[in-house]
Design an enzyme around this catalytic site. Structure first.
Site, short mmCIF file in Angstrom:
data_model
loop_
_atom_site.label_atom_id
_atom_site.label_comp_id
_atom_site.label_asym_id
_atom_site.label_seq_id
_atom_site.Cartn_x
_atom_site.Cartn_y
_atom_site.Cartn_z
N HIS A 166 -3.11 -3.43 -5.79
CA HIS A 166 -3.27 -2.81 -4.80
C HIS A 166 -4.95 -2.24 -3.78
CE1 HIS A 166 -3.88 0.91 -0.89
NE2 HIS A 166 -3.89 0.00 -0.75
N ASN A 206 -2.90 6.60 -0.57
CA ASN A 206 -2.61 6.37 0.74
C ASN A 206 -1.27 7.47 0.53
OD1 ASN A 206 -3.96 4.02 1.59
ND2 ASN A 206 -2.18 2.72 1.18
N GLU A 215 -5.58 -0.35 -7.32
CA GLU A 215 -5.00 0.36 -7.85
C GLU A 215 -3.78 -0.47 -8.97
OE1 GLU A 215 -4.45 4.50 -5.29
OE2 GLU A 215 -3.51 2.75 -4.40
N SER A 257 0.98 -1.53 0.13
CA SER A 257 -0.25 -0.45 0.37
C SER A 257 1.24 1.40 -0.13
CB SER A 257 -0.96 0.15 0.70
OG SER A 257 -0.13 -0.46 1.95
#
Length: 284
Positions: free
Chosen positions: A140, A190, A152, A119
């Site tokens: 991800h 993130n 992702e 992540s």
């Protein structure tokens, strides 16, 4: 390349979710855990996940049984040697993931795709541990995997277009909405969400407002489905902490440094919904 079989290494919250979704959509899944106790716990997470999905009317009992029949969970990493795709879903630790990808690289044929559910860790660091960095992609998923549609698909400067496309199609086949992003620490999701969560915790620490009030402002004022404290509990406070620590290590910016309160809760084992207590208390 059509991905018909998937190896998943590490069946914690994320790995179990990936396993559940892949098997639900017709893939044979070989899960790998560190010991027999972890295998048993992994089966529990997968079965609980299917039970919740069935309770929402998204699967029938017959479909659950069919999906479970497509899953094998073992302790021998070599079991993934025949998979079309192998996904790393172990803890967010650079050396752990690098060592794991290096081991996988030695086990599987050159045409096998390798993905990491990292992540925050720059993918190029992980891909560099293999002899096929052009065939390593970030995949991800977001938590909870069965419910969240976003994936992702992360590419490095050397990733082959055909590799990216194979993983994009795979995500679509799992009912997800893939977004292709470049390889930067934290990627897109993130990179933006971690500072937001940490800022909320620091505001609470400074006495700006109780966490319930901060959550209410975000929900009612910005129409978010939940506030930052409830979201942190859903993600898992240990995961939030590890994401923050990893990004701080990369950027050295204070906004990524894990706040004291977050550290304390993780040390207490108050990890959020999955343990029954985090910033809030939950029925287990």
């Amino acid at each position: 390349m059509q991905i018909k079989s998937v190896g998943v290494i590490g069946l914690g919250t994320m790995g179990a979710g990936i396993t559940q979704v892949a098997a639900h959509h017709g893939r044979e899944v070989i899960g790998v855990e560190r010991d027999e106790a972890a295998v048993e716990a992994a089966w529990g997470r997968v079965r609980d996940g299917y039970a919740r999905t069935a309770a929402r009317g998204k699967m029938t009992e017959a479909q659950v049984e069919e999906a479970l029949g497509r899953i094998t969970i073992v302790t021998d990493l070599a079991a993934v040697a025949g998979a079309d795709l192998v996904v790393d879903a172990v803890f967010e630790d650079v050396e752990l993931k690098r060592n794991l990808l290096g081991e996988i690289d030695k086990l599987v044929p050159q045409e096998t795709l390798i993905a990491s559910n990292t992540s925050t860790i720059p993918l190029v660091i992980l891909a560099g541990a293999t002899s096929r960095p052009e065939r390593v992609v970030g995949l991800h998923f977001f938590n909870p995997v069965p419910a969240m549609r976003l994936v992702e698909v992360i590419k490095t400067p050397v990733t082959l277009d055909e590799t990216v496309e194979a993983l994009r199609r795979f995500a679509v086949d799992l009912g997800k909405d893939p977004v292709i992003v470049n390889d930067v620490p934290g990627f897109v999701g993130n990179l933006l969400i971690v500072p937001y969560l940490l800022d909320a915790i620091r505001a609470h620490e400074r006495g700006v407002a109780p966490m319930e009030s901060i959550d209410a402002v975000i929900k009612l004022g910005f129409n978010h489905p939940m506030g930052p404290f409830a979201l942190s509990d859903l993600i898992g406070l240990d995961i939030v902490h590890d994401m923050a620590a990893s990004m701080y290590e990369e950027y050295k910016e204070p906004r990524y440094f894990p706040p004291t309160l977050l550290k304390q809760y993780v040390r207490l084992g108050w990890l959020g919904r999955k343990t029954g207590r985090g910033f809030y208390t939950y029925e287990t």
